[in-house]
Design a protein around this motif. Structure first.
Motif, PDB file in Angstrom:
ATOM      1  N   UNK A  20       0.831  -1.200   0.000  1.00 10.70           N
ATOM      2  CA  UNK A  20       0.000   0.000   0.000  1.00 10.70           C
ATOM      3  C   UNK A  20       0.876   1.265   0.000  1.00 10.70           C
ATOM      4  N   UNK A 225     -15.269   6.150  -3.745  1.00  7.93           N
ATOM      5  CA  UNK A 225     -14.290   5.068  -3.616  1.00  7.93           C
ATOM      6  C   UNK A 225     -13.176   5.255  -4.648  1.00  7.93           C
ATOM      7  N   UNK A 226     -12.904   6.515  -4.997  1.00  7.04           N
ATOM      8  CA  UNK A 226     -11.861   6.758  -5.986  1.00  7.04           C
ATOM      9  C   UNK A 226     -11.689   8.228  -6.293  1.00  7.04           C
ATOM     10  N   UNK A 239      -5.090   2.071  -4.735  1.00  4.60           N
ATOM     11  CA  UNK A 239      -4.262   2.557  -3.623  1.00  4.60           C
ATOM     12  C   UNK A 239      -4.548   1.807  -2.335  1.00  4.60           C
ATOM     13  N   UNK A 240      -5.789   1.489  -2.112  1.00  2.00           N
ATOM     14  CA  UNK A 240      -6.176   0.572  -1.033  1.00  2.00           C
ATOM     15  C   UNK A 240      -7.657   0.293  -1.218  1.00  2.00           C
ATOM     16  N   UNK A 241      -8.211  -0.569  -0.375  1.00  2.00           N
ATOM     17  CA  UNK A 241      -9.622  -0.868  -0.506  1.00  2.00           C
ATOM     18  C   UNK A 241     -10.420   0.443  -0.415  1.00  2.00           C
ATOM     19  N   UNK A 242     -11.345   0.640  -1.342  1.00  2.00           N
ATOM     20  CA  UNK A 242     -12.138   1.877  -1.314  1.00  2.00           C
ATOM     21  C   UNK A 242     -11.423   3.063  -1.918  1.00  2.00           C
ATOM     22  N   UNK A 243     -10.292   2.822  -2.574  1.00  2.00           N
ATOM     23  CA  UNK A 243      -9.574   3.941  -3.192  1.00  2.00           C
ATOM     24  C   UNK A 243      -8.925   3.527  -4.502  1.00  2.00           C
ATOM     25  N   UNK A 245      -8.057   4.843  -8.213  1.00  2.00           N
ATOM     26  CA  UNK A 245      -7.950   6.121  -8.928  1.00  2.00           C
ATOM     27  C   UNK A 245      -7.579   5.950 -10.397  1.00  2.00           C
TER      28      UNK A 245
END
Lengths: 499, 499
Positions: A20, A225-226, A239-243, A245
């Motif tokens: 991450x 979430x992005x 980038x991580x769960x819920x992100x 991009x």
């Protein structure tokens, strides 16, 4: 819970943290980092990737994997953990077989080779790159030879980027495609190119960004979430769960480019956003199946995004943000986004000739790995194949063999996955129409989110739980075939070009 | 090189990497992270801060520090390493004395207390926050009692935020300020407020961002070593060497706010950007001297930025970006940015009443830590002091004692550093004029970068090598005094308000 399983899960979380950090630093480097921070960022990136690699190759990790692989334990694991242990153990064993010194040299050589490729491309001279390419080919063969000593190196590479895929399958598919596409392209060429001068002009970059946001929301990207940013080349990053991009790049005189990059990366991102949360912290949460991933970006970009029906509900909004489009007749816009013609550069190719660009690269890779064609003969071979497939011959190396960076860092076997993605799309389209009805009708009525929901239900939610072959079997109930894609092209372009 | 020193340097680099990851995640959280990623980001932030803390309190680290502190080795170190070992050993020893369980509880309690404070502020009811405040006061006393058992707790806190500072010095300075500022404010109030209706209107946010970039470049911010973003509250973040970023927030109807936040944060960032590269990887590279840091942001914001002369070379450019300013007479703009009047909220106060806001908080903290005033009496005490200092009485807790978050997480002793920064500024201004000549002339002629160069030469380049007292001694050749700041206020505002 089994104590080893508990420790294993904690250990995986630790690895994830380092990954991450690496992902965020890498994102920052490509979208925001100022130039004087380059050294500091690269140093940190090196540190965290090395830590993650160290953890994934540590003896204690191997011991846990070995323990969890014992049938009496393995059989009690849930599906997410099964795939995690299976892939984890496979990768651990592969890396265990690679001598440490060789691996370090391979990584260093790849990095150096990338720089030499950049230089050669800039100088438009393959001879500068040839010795590096020679070395990286030899080392890549040696590398996969360590990992899977009993397998053909090119098969190992294909499987690395698209698990379960092999050259026999690809040969069949690509041959069928080639036989269908070359005559199709001849007909399209004979029909002549449309007049697109109505699109000429300067398009405000800030407005192009607003168009991107409009399109992303429209196709189902979740901004909670992005997010988005600008970069040299468009890409999607988890980038991580819920992100999740996406980036884009903008050309003042060529808004079609950022529009379709937005839809393409949006497709990648929607896939990642829709992976079921029950797969958190399992290997299925990471989708390293490049063909399957590409199938989702291309489904949105090509199968949906290049259809007039896609634009019917939003063409007015496009004109609201970029007023020049108010002056472009809808039909002209639709011709512009489906302007098929041979060109030298893969990344600028339309959806039809793109397939031939990939077939060219696949044949080149087989020439390198199977036929051991000497490096100095590769540029001419490239140009011959380009002429045979696309009817044009590059005037120099930069618009020929030097155009892509993939080979410079040893990513042989990656290219076919781009085209496999489109092949899967032909099949997904067939199945979608069987289940949901006519795509044009759904799109015209502005119900595209029903298509996104279908893709989520059938494909996205499972992440990489199943490989592409299995996904196609589950979704379409049959083996992979190039036929649906060819039929789609035939039907679409005979209508557009009137033959 | 001494083997221990070599290991020590490697070890420090490792700590830095974790701190760098934390800084980037924290930056991302405040500027870009979508809401569904909150949990994942906080988890990662917790992981990397814990790793950094673990490394800074590990026995092996203490052993290296102890070894390097032995006079025969310490004396051979360069200045950067001396300050690194001295501060590192002090902090290590302080933390060693804090029981692990207590520390964990303190951190958890702080986190919880912050949430309760938010709730209380929203409900505008101090009674909700009182039990948490009570607990955090008691725990903060216990915490610093462990760290420095032989010292007065409030002295330890003051020294934590501004090394070398003590309450005897602050008492003298703040008393002198109070005696000078209250009558000055009376005169200003008697003169009446200016008519600022010419500034009313709606100001485009994108244009405000361009104004920020203009101002940052103008005062000497290096965009090759930094960048900007938007956040709920403006702040400056050091992400790594060569990457110092500032944020801003924008109000459509109040462009003056983002303009002065840009200059303020720019001052912080220029300080960090100008730290000499020879201090890389030493403790001097990190500036935890809050008063000194604040002196630099306030020097740009107030001493320079609120002068008409600052705006003479760029007022036309401001009007170019925000056309409304073309309609605002220059004199009206200058009155607007120097509109002094008592108000309840510290963060919205002008440069004169701001001082009294801080004196109020300093007196409150002494009441808490020295006079043990019970928590339930604090709101009334706050309001009494506000009336005595500013002549106004808050109508409720949200515009009174609940307005700042500092106390909720135990940051007692932080507030005075804001005002110390302004006190230092009065002295720096005096010295600068002795060496470079009249500030107004320099600014009028657009030579502000000469001032930045002077600040770099005298202050910035040394980072935190010297504490604020030492810096003032080195730059001005005397002890800290409030006189220059008072003289500056007297001269400036008697001219503006005509008394």
């Amino acid at each position: 819970m089994n104590k080893t399983l508990e420790n294993f899960k904690e250990y995986l979380k630790r690895i994830k943290k380092y990954e991450q950090a690496s992902a965020l630093i890498s994102w920052d480097l490509q979208t925001a980092a100022p130039k004087k921070s380059l050294e500091g960022k690269l140093e940190a990136l090196g540190f965290f990737s090395t830590e993650a690699f160290r953890l994934s190759t540590a003896e204690c990790y191997g011991d846990m994997l070995s323990e969890l692989s014992r049938p009496e334990i393995f059989d009690t694991l849930d599906d997410g953990m099964k795939v995690t242990v299976r892939r984890g153990y496979r990768d651990f064993q592969r890396f265990q077989r690679v001598p440490q010194d060789f691996y370090t040299e391979y990584v260093t050589t790849s990095g150096r080779s990338e720089k030499v490729w950049e230089e050669a491309k800039l100088a438009n001279d393959f001879r500068i790159f040839a010795p590096s390419l020679d070395k990286i080919i030899a080392m890549t063969k040696e590398y996969v030879g360590y990992m899977e000593p009993d397998k053909d190196p090119y098969e190992v590479l294909l499987d690395m980027y698209e698990e379960g895929m092999d050259s026999v399958t690809i040969d069949d598919i690509f041959t069928e495609l080639k036989e269908g596409l070359i005559p199709l392209l001849d007909k399209i060429r004979a029909a002549g190119r449309p007049d697109l001068s109505a699109l000429e002009g300067t398009y405000d970059i800030d407005a192009q960004k607003k168009v991107q946001n409009l399109l992303l929301s429209y196709i189902g990207f979740d901004f909670d979430a992005g997010g988005t940013a600008e970069s040299a080349h468009p890409f999607t990053a988890t980038l991580c769960r819920g992100d999740i991009r996406v980036t884009n790049h903008y050309h003042e005189t060529h808004p079609i480019s950022s529009i379709f990059s937005a839809i393409h990366e949006g497709g990648h991102a929607i896939f990642e956003q829709n992976i079921d949360s029950s797969l958190a912290d399992t290997a299925a949460e990471t989708v390293n199946l490049m063909g399957l991933h590409e199938s989702q970006s291309r489904f949105y970009e090509n199968i949906l995004g290049r259809r007039p029906a896609f634009w019917i509900p939003i063409y007015g909004k496009l004109g609201g943000l970029l007023p020049q489009f108010k002056e472009v007749p809808f039909d002209t816009f639709c011709r512009a986004i489906n302007d098929v013609h041979p060109s030298y550069i893969r990344t600028e190719a339309d959806e039809v000739t793109y397939c031939l660009h990939i077939i060219l690269r696949y044949e080149m890779e087989k020439a390198i790995f199977r036929d051991q064609v000497p490096t100095d003969q590769l540029p001419a071979l490239w140009n011959d194949k380009m002429e045979a497939l696309l009817g044009i011959r590059p005037g120099n190396d930069a618009e020929g063999i030097l155009q892509d960076m993939h080979w410079s860092d040893g990513s042989f076997g990656y290219f076919p996955s781009y085209l496999l993605g489109s092949v899967y799309d032909g099949m997904f389209l067939n199945q979608l129409e069987k289940e949901l009805g006519n795509t044009d009708t759904i799109l015209e009525e502005g119900r595209i989110l029903e298509i996104t929901a279908w893709l989520e239900e059938k494909i996205h939610r499972y992440g990489s739980m199943y490989n592409s072959r299995e996904v196609i079997q589950r979704v379409c109930g049959c083996e992979i075939s190039a036929r649906p894609l060819l039929d789609y092209f035939q039907k679409k372009y005979s209508r557009i070009y009137g033959f």
